[in-house]
Design an enzyme around this catalytic site. Structure first.
Site, mmCIF file in Angstrom:
data_model
loop_
_atom_site.group_PDB
_atom_site.id
_atom_site.type_symbol
_atom_site.label_atom_id
_atom_site.label_comp_id
_atom_site.label_asym_id
_atom_site.label_seq_id
_atom_site.Cartn_x
_atom_site.Cartn_y
_atom_site.Cartn_z
ATOM 1 N N SER A 1 46.395 58.916 -4.897
ATOM 2 C CA SER A 1 46.107 59.282 -3.508
ATOM 3 C C SER A 1 46.108 58.050 -2.617
ATOM 4 O O SER A 1 45.556 56.999 -2.980
ATOM 5 C CB SER A 1 44.732 59.963 -3.440
ATOM 6 O OG SER A 1 44.393 60.288 -2.117
ATOM 7 N N ARG B 1 41.584 71.931 1.200
ATOM 8 C CA ARG B 1 42.864 72.119 0.513
ATOM 9 C C ARG B 1 43.565 73.382 0.988
ATOM 10 O O ARG B 1 42.944 74.298 1.526
ATOM 11 C CB ARG B 1 42.626 72.255 -0.992
ATOM 12 C CG ARG B 1 42.112 70.996 -1.667
ATOM 13 C CD ARG B 1 43.242 70.114 -2.118
ATOM 14 N NE ARG B 1 42.787 68.880 -2.750
ATOM 15 C CZ ARG B 1 43.581 68.072 -3.409
ATOM 16 N NH1 ARG B 1 44.870 68.347 -3.542
ATOM 17 N NH2 ARG B 1 43.121 66.957 -3.939
ATOM 18 N N LYS C 1 44.341 72.405 -12.450
ATOM 19 C CA LYS C 1 44.294 71.206 -13.286
ATOM 20 C C LYS C 1 43.972 71.526 -14.742
ATOM 21 O O LYS C 1 44.363 70.768 -15.631
ATOM 22 C CB LYS C 1 43.291 70.210 -12.713
ATOM 23 C CG LYS C 1 43.739 69.610 -11.379
ATOM 24 C CD LYS C 1 45.092 68.905 -11.476
ATOM 25 C CE LYS C 1 45.445 68.163 -10.209
ATOM 26 N NZ LYS C 1 46.796 67.533 -10.268
ATOM 27 N N ASP D 1 54.055 67.752 -7.568
ATOM 28 C CA ASP D 1 52.883 67.297 -8.319
ATOM 29 C C ASP D 1 53.053 67.235 -9.833
ATOM 30 O O ASP D 1 52.554 66.309 -10.461
ATOM 31 C CB ASP D 1 51.690 68.199 -7.985
ATOM 32 C CG ASP D 1 50.356 67.539 -8.284
ATOM 33 O OD1 ASP D 1 50.232 66.321 -8.051
ATOM 34 O OD2 ASP D 1 49.434 68.232 -8.738
ATOM 35 N N LYS E 1 52.884 59.070 -1.750
ATOM 36 C CA LYS E 1 53.773 59.876 -2.595
ATOM 37 C C LYS E 1 54.345 61.072 -1.849
ATOM 38 O O LYS E 1 55.553 61.313 -1.870
ATOM 39 C CB LYS E 1 53.001 60.344 -3.838
ATOM 40 C CG LYS E 1 53.803 61.251 -4.773
ATOM 41 C CD LYS E 1 53.113 61.379 -6.122
ATOM 42 C CE LYS E 1 51.826 62.156 -6.024
ATOM 43 N NZ LYS E 1 51.991 63.571 -6.383
ATOM 44 N N THR E 2 53.493 61.825 -1.175
ATOM 45 C CA THR E 2 53.953 63.020 -0.466
ATOM 46 C C THR E 2 54.873 62.647 0.682
ATOM 47 O O THR E 2 55.943 63.234 0.871
ATOM 48 C CB THR E 2 52.750 63.825 0.052
ATOM 49 O OG1 THR E 2 51.925 64.200 -1.047
ATOM 50 C CG2 THR E 2 53.208 65.073 0.786
ATOM 51 N N ARG F 1 36.942 68.970 -8.027
ATOM 52 C CA ARG F 1 36.881 69.097 -9.475
ATOM 53 C C ARG F 1 35.497 68.703 -9.997
ATOM 54 O O ARG F 1 34.757 68.001 -9.337
ATOM 55 C CB ARG F 1 37.938 68.216 -10.138
ATOM 56 C CG ARG F 1 39.371 68.648 -9.903
ATOM 57 C CD ARG F 1 40.337 67.857 -10.762
ATOM 58 N NE ARG F 1 40.109 66.412 -10.714
ATOM 59 C CZ ARG F 1 39.534 65.698 -11.675
ATOM 60 N NH1 ARG F 1 39.091 66.280 -12.778
ATOM 61 N NH2 ARG F 1 39.371 64.390 -11.537
ATOM 62 N N HIS G 1 52.888 63.409 -13.851
ATOM 63 C CA HIS G 1 52.184 63.717 -12.609
ATOM 64 C C HIS G 1 52.968 63.061 -11.478
ATOM 65 O O HIS G 1 52.769 61.881 -11.188
ATOM 66 C CB HIS G 1 50.759 63.183 -12.683
ATOM 67 C CG HIS G 1 49.874 63.645 -11.580
ATOM 68 N ND1 HIS G 1 48.673 63.047 -11.282
ATOM 69 C CD2 HIS G 1 49.997 64.662 -10.697
ATOM 70 C CE1 HIS G 1 48.107 63.661 -10.270
ATOM 71 N NE2 HIS G 1 48.884 64.646 -9.893
#
Length: 547
Positions: free
Chosen positions: A246, A336, A209, A265, A250-251, A55, A228
């Site tokens: 991150s 990614r 995003k 997400d 979470k994943t 980003r 989020h």
């Protein structure tokens, strides 16, 4: 300027418009136009310029208009204003560039699995791969789109990934770089005109995003809380949300065999319950281990005909034979992959569910002072939602490395443009309305900080998460952690009771207290800086550590 009219005129009058091609046709176009290579397993690989491997927060701008500016927290470092005149210049320049393209691609999709508030998004771009990204990430238009509150309020998205801004026209209007030149990239959102522009960024996440931020602006004004988070549910249709930055797990913790995944997400919490925004996933690939993350690995690297596959791999190291080295970060540590949710084995196809029974906030405290599990009442939950805390490691000097505290409001600061109380108040209200229980799970260190203690064993963390989701922590006794204002269980099934109190795991009790107080003061300092002049409820303020 009539933003939407001029946008639509290109689609109507351009000589070569690829209008809503099928997914396989879009894949074929991307390959034929050499925008991506077909890999050994059939997914597509692409590589972007160095400035487009992530980003561009300093070039991500919000148009400051009288109609919308009072809803936005301009004190947040990620809410960077741009004046309407500059945006109108950028939009006109981008349209002129688009008109001159040999071929343009159009997709009509929606964001939001709940059709009552699905946002229609029309993309105009010169890249087949960008069109494919929206087919992977955004949802098909539902038959009942007319029932959406946004049915007549669609959003236009103009994307020129590889063209650069004519900086001679924008000196003093766009960001000045360290070398004195003007930035030739801009990602801009105009909430009032319902138009977005990605100009000069080829990173797929710029598209994703931007639209996420747009939803995070529009939805709270409709009494819908954007979050989020990942979301899953058990066979009783009891739904859980997982929020975390991150490195917090979470994943890993939300992708489990016995719970169907709604999404990983972005979700909305309306009067109907929870709904995923997206049609797919945009997963980090660096160091991806097929044994630890089999679902993601299989989704991206299963074998299929390339015309059916269509997962997009960005900026990963690939060998000449079409295979990848996911542990090589020389191109970027932010490689990614974009792929549809249907590539995962255990999903809920509707991507919608009930009001959440449980919410899990994840933090990885490298100080080793936060309890491994705590229960949060509404005021506490609103505070930790505002703070979005985790910690990162500063480096690998000899000896102990001091962790760096990271605060990201609502666990997604760059994408939450509204005034902070709008989000936090809504969370507290919905918790009370739907009897939702929130737990804070520390997946970080125990027995001391990084370099002294050790990371919490994943099997213990899973046991604590399971206990929280299964309601096994609802009726146990709790005691107050007075430094961090947290309610800590004295018993958790399958967990040695001594580790539930962090101080018990430290050999040096004085060192624990010093470290805990130091962290609590960091909380207090950050809160004062970020929210000192904001409309935050006094009861929530009192929950902040260090207060």
């Amino acid at each position: 300027m009539e933003f939407k009219k001029e946008f639509s005129q290109i689609i109507e009058n351009h000589g070569q418009v690829m209008n809503n091609l099928t997914r396989s046709e879009t894949i074929e176009a991307a390959v034929k136009r050499k925008e991506a290579l077909v890999t050994a397993n059939g997914c597509l690989a692409t590589w972007t310029p160095p400035e487009s491997t992530g980003r561009a927060p300093l070039d991500t701008l919000i148009v400051k208009r009288p109609e919308t500016e009072s809803n936005i927290d301009w004190d947040s470092p990620n809410n960077l204003p741009v004046d309407p005149e500059t945006f109108e210049m950028l939009w006109a320049d981008a349209l002129a560039v688009m008109k001159a393209k040999d071929t343009v691609f159009v997709t009509d999709r929606v964001v939001g699995a709940d059709s009552s508030y699905a946002l229609p998004v029309q993309l105009l771009t010169d890249r087949a791969l960008t069109a494919l990204f929206t087919l992977n990430m955004f949802r098909p238009v539902p038959d009942d789109i007319e029932s959406s509150i946004f049915a007549k309020k669609d959003f236009k998205l103009l994307v020129l990934p590889y063209d650069k801004i004519d900086i001679s026209r924008y000196e003093g209007r766009l960001r000045k770089l360290s070398n004195g030149k003007t930035s030739d990239m801009a990602i801009v959102m105009d909430f009032e005109k319902r138009a977005g522009l990605v100009y000069g960024s080829a990173y797929g996440g710029s598209v994703k995003k931007l639209i996420f931020t747009v939803m995070n602006y529009y939805l709270p004004l409709e009494n819908i809380l954007p979050i989020h988070c990942s979301a899953n549910e058990n066979d009783k249709m009891e739904l859980s949300l997982f929020l975390g930055l991150s490195g917090t797990g979470k994943t890993t913790l939300s992708a489990v065999a016995n719970r169907a995944l709604l999404g990983d997400d972005e979700h909305g919490w309306s009067n109907n319950g929870i709904a995923n925004f997206e049609n797919g996933c945009y997963a980090k690939l660096i160091d991806l281990n097929p044994e630890k993350e089999p679902e993601i690995f299989r989704a991206v690297f299963h074998k299929d005909d390339y015309r059916s596959h269509g997962a997009i791999v960005e900026n990963a190291m690939m060998y000449p034979d079409g295979t990848f080295d996911l542990f090589d970060d020389r191109l970027t540590p932010n490689s990614r992959a974009s792929y549809p949710l249907t590539f995962l084995s255990n999903i809920k196809a509707s991507s919608t569910g009930n009001h959440p029974k449980t919410i899990v906030f994840l933090t990885a405290d490298a100080n080793g002072v936060l309890p491994p599990v705590s229960r949060l009442n509404p005021a506490q939950a609103m505070l930790w939602f505002l703070m979005g805390y985790t910690s990162k490691l500063a480096g690998t000097e000899t000896g102990i490395v001091d962790p760096v505290s990271t605060f990201s409001r609502f666990f997604g600061q760059p994408f939450m443009p509204c005034l902070p109380h709008i989000y936090s108040d809504m969370l507290g209200k919905k918790m009370k309305e739907h009897n939702t229980v929130v737990y804070l799970i520390n997946t970080g260190w125990s027995g001391g900080p990084y370099g002294v203690g050790s990371r919490m064993d994943i099997t213990l963390t899973r046991a604590m998460v399971d206990a929280a989701l299964d309601g096994k922590l609802e009726n146990v006794k709790y005691k107050m952690d007075r430094i961090f204002h947290l309610d800590v269980p004295v018993f958790c099934p399958g967990i040695p009771s001594d580790i539930l109190t962090p101080e018990n795991t430290w050999k040096d009790k004085n060192a624990y207290k010093e470290r805990a107080i130091k962290l609590s003061l960091e909380f207090s300092d950050y809160f004062d800086k970020a929210y000192g002049n904001k409309n935050i409820d006094d009861d929530v303020r009192r929950q902040c550590p260090g207060k």
